[in-house]
Design an enzyme around this catalytic site. Structure first.
Site, PDB file in Angstrom:
ATOM      1  N   ASN A   8      24.682   7.703  71.711  1.00 48.54           N
ATOM      2  CA  ASN A   8      26.110   8.029  71.737  1.00 48.54           C
ATOM      3  C   ASN A   8      26.778   7.133  70.691  1.00 48.54           C
ATOM      4  OD1 ASN A   8      28.772   8.521  72.200  1.00 48.54           O
ATOM      5  ND2 ASN A   8      28.845   7.632  74.257  1.00 48.54           N
ATOM      6  N   LYS A  10      29.722   7.201  69.696  1.00 49.32           N
ATOM      7  CA  LYS A  10      31.149   6.950  69.969  1.00 49.32           C
ATOM      8  C   LYS A  10      31.963   7.170  68.674  1.00 49.32           C
ATOM      9  CE  LYS A  10      29.843   4.062  73.816  1.00 49.32           C
ATOM     10  NZ  LYS A  10      30.137   2.936  74.696  1.00 49.32           N
ATOM     11  N   HIS A  95      32.771  10.828  79.906  1.00 45.29           N
ATOM     12  CA  HIS A  95      32.413   9.432  79.629  1.00 45.29           C
ATOM     13  C   HIS A  95      33.548   8.528  80.142  1.00 45.29           C
ATOM     14  CE1 HIS A  95      31.457   5.731  77.531  1.00 45.29           C
ATOM     15  NE2 HIS A  95      30.233   6.224  77.336  1.00 45.29           N
ATOM     16  N   GLU A  97      34.949   6.064  78.906  1.00 48.43           N
ATOM     17  CA  GLU A  97      35.973   5.734  77.906  1.00 48.43           C
ATOM     18  C   GLU A  97      37.003   6.864  77.801  1.00 48.43           C
ATOM     19  OE1 GLU A  97      33.200   4.757  74.803  1.00 48.43           O
ATOM     20  OE2 GLU A  97      32.640   2.959  75.919  1.00 48.43           O
ATOM     21  N   GLU A 165      26.548   5.431  84.286  1.00 49.01           N
ATOM     22  CA  GLU A 165      26.963   4.334  83.411  1.00 49.01           C
ATOM     23  C   GLU A 165      27.951   3.447  84.165  1.00 49.01           C
ATOM     24  OE1 GLU A 165      26.333   5.548  78.975  1.00 49.01           O
ATOM     25  OE2 GLU A 165      28.385   5.967  79.571  1.00 49.01           O
ATOM     26  N   GLY A 171      28.416  -2.185  76.974  1.00 51.59           N
ATOM     27  CA  GLY A 171      28.736  -3.192  75.963  1.00 51.59           C
ATOM     28  C   GLY A 171      28.688  -4.625  76.470  1.00 51.59           C
ATOM     29  N   SER A 212      24.375  -1.029  77.798  1.00 46.36           N
ATOM     30  CA  SER A 212      23.647  -2.130  77.136  1.00 46.36           C
ATOM     31  C   SER A 212      22.145  -1.902  77.014  1.00 46.36           C
ATOM     32  CB  SER A 212      23.907  -3.457  77.864  1.00 46.36           C
ATOM     33  OG  SER A 212      25.269  -3.773  77.834  1.00 46.36           O
TER      34      SER A 212
HETATM   35  P1  13P Z   1      26.397   0.480  75.119  1.00 49.65           P
HETATM   36  O1  13P Z   1      24.965   0.882  74.981  1.00 49.65           O
HETATM   37  O2  13P Z   1      27.032   0.035  73.856  1.00 49.65           O
HETATM   38  O3  13P Z   1      26.589  -0.467  76.263  1.00 49.65           O
HETATM   39  O4  13P Z   1      27.219   1.820  75.530  1.00 49.65           O
HETATM   40  C1  13P Z   1      26.761   2.580  76.586  1.00 49.65           C
HETATM   41  C2  13P Z   1      27.491   3.854  76.599  1.00 49.65           C
HETATM   42  O5  13P Z   1      28.670   3.900  76.881  1.00 49.65           O
HETATM   43  C3  13P Z   1      26.729   5.054  76.219  1.00 49.65           C
HETATM   44  O6  13P Z   1      27.460   6.215  76.487  1.00 49.65           O
END
Ligand code: 13P
Length: 255
Positions: A8, A10, A95, A97, A165, A171, A212
């Site tokens: 992903n 982002k 997601h 976010e 997640e 992160g 992560s």
């Molecule tokens: P990270 O791997 O940067 O923690 O992000 C995870 C994520 O949100 C994948 O959709």
């Protein structure tokens, strides 16, 4: 189930950067671990070039969101139908976010799931609790799942992945929580059985873990029997690290 590794990206990469990443990955096509499925969720403006560059290979290209209407007066939006027309195979939906910063709700996720499936896109539905919700994680996840899957036929479940997640693990570089995540993913399976009133429903869906994940912890993640793959953010942005992650999945034995 075969492990599934999904990048992903982002809000990262220009089309030029995406093309260069795809070209680097393509060079390793021959030697690449044949025992896992691979997908990349790119920003909208990179989808076209990623689809183009992955034509001869085995990497599936997905979006990170879509709109649920087919077309219309929705300034700034892109529909599942439009994505399906440029060779995109699936999309991430819900997601954290998007829920956190763009007012995404489980109700809109549900509309998007149904419209994506209708347009021929498979979906990855993200669920997960915040730090404050940690003690009631299962209740939160059950509600997210139940609402997102409302009216979705059991026959469509093989086209759906659930990504667990935990928001606090995204992160964070914290790796000690995979055992707990494995248990939650096992619970997610039984929740699916409950929602569909059919134990068979549990085995139709791939369950991914996200938060992560990188090449040094992927094996621990996939050693949890109810985690079928990973949704990788940060560590998927550099081609060498993404290739390493794919390679790590080589030793994972799955039925
Ligand atoms: P990270 O791997 O940067 O923690 O992000 C995870 C994520 O949100 C994948 O959709």
């Amino acid at each position: 189930m075969r492990p599934l590794i999904v990048a992903n990206w982002k809000m990262n990469k220009t089309p030029e950067e995406a093309a260069s990443f795809m070209e680097k990955i393509a060079k390793y096509q021959e030697e690449m671990n044949p025992n896992c499925d691979i997908a990349i969720c790119a920003p909208f403006i990179c989808l076209d070039i990623c689809v183009e560059k992955s034509k001869q290979g085995r990497i599936k290209i997905g979006a990170q969101n879509c709109h649920f209407e087919k077309s219309g007066a929705f300034t700034g939006e892109i529909s599942a139908y439009m994505l399906s027309k440029i060779g995109v195979k699936f999309t991430i939906l819900g997601h954290s976010e998007r829920r956190q910063y763009f007012a995404e709700t489980s109700e809109t996720v549900n509309l998007k799931v149904k419209s994506s499936l209708k347009s021929g896109l498979d979906v990855i539905i993200c669920v997960g609790e915040s730090l404050e919700q940690k003690s009631t994680a299962q209740k939160i996840i059950f509600t997210q799942l139940e609402l997102a899957l409302l009216g979705v036929d059991i026959a469509d479940l093989p086209r759906i992945c659930i990504a667990y997640e935990p928001i606090w693990a995204i992160g964070s570089n914290k790796i000690e929580w995979f055992k707990r995540s494995g248990e939650i993913c096992m619970k997610i399976r039984s929740m699916l059985g409950e929602i569909y009133d059919s134990p068979a429903a549990a085995s139709l869906v791939k369950i991914l873990y996200g938060g992560s994940v990188n090449s040094s912890n992927l094996i621990s993640v996939l050693s949890e029997p109810d985690i079928d793959g990973a949704l990788v953010g940060n560590a998927s942005l550099v081609s060498d690290e993404f290739l390493k992650i794919i390679e790590c999945a080589r030793g994972v034995k799955r039925s």
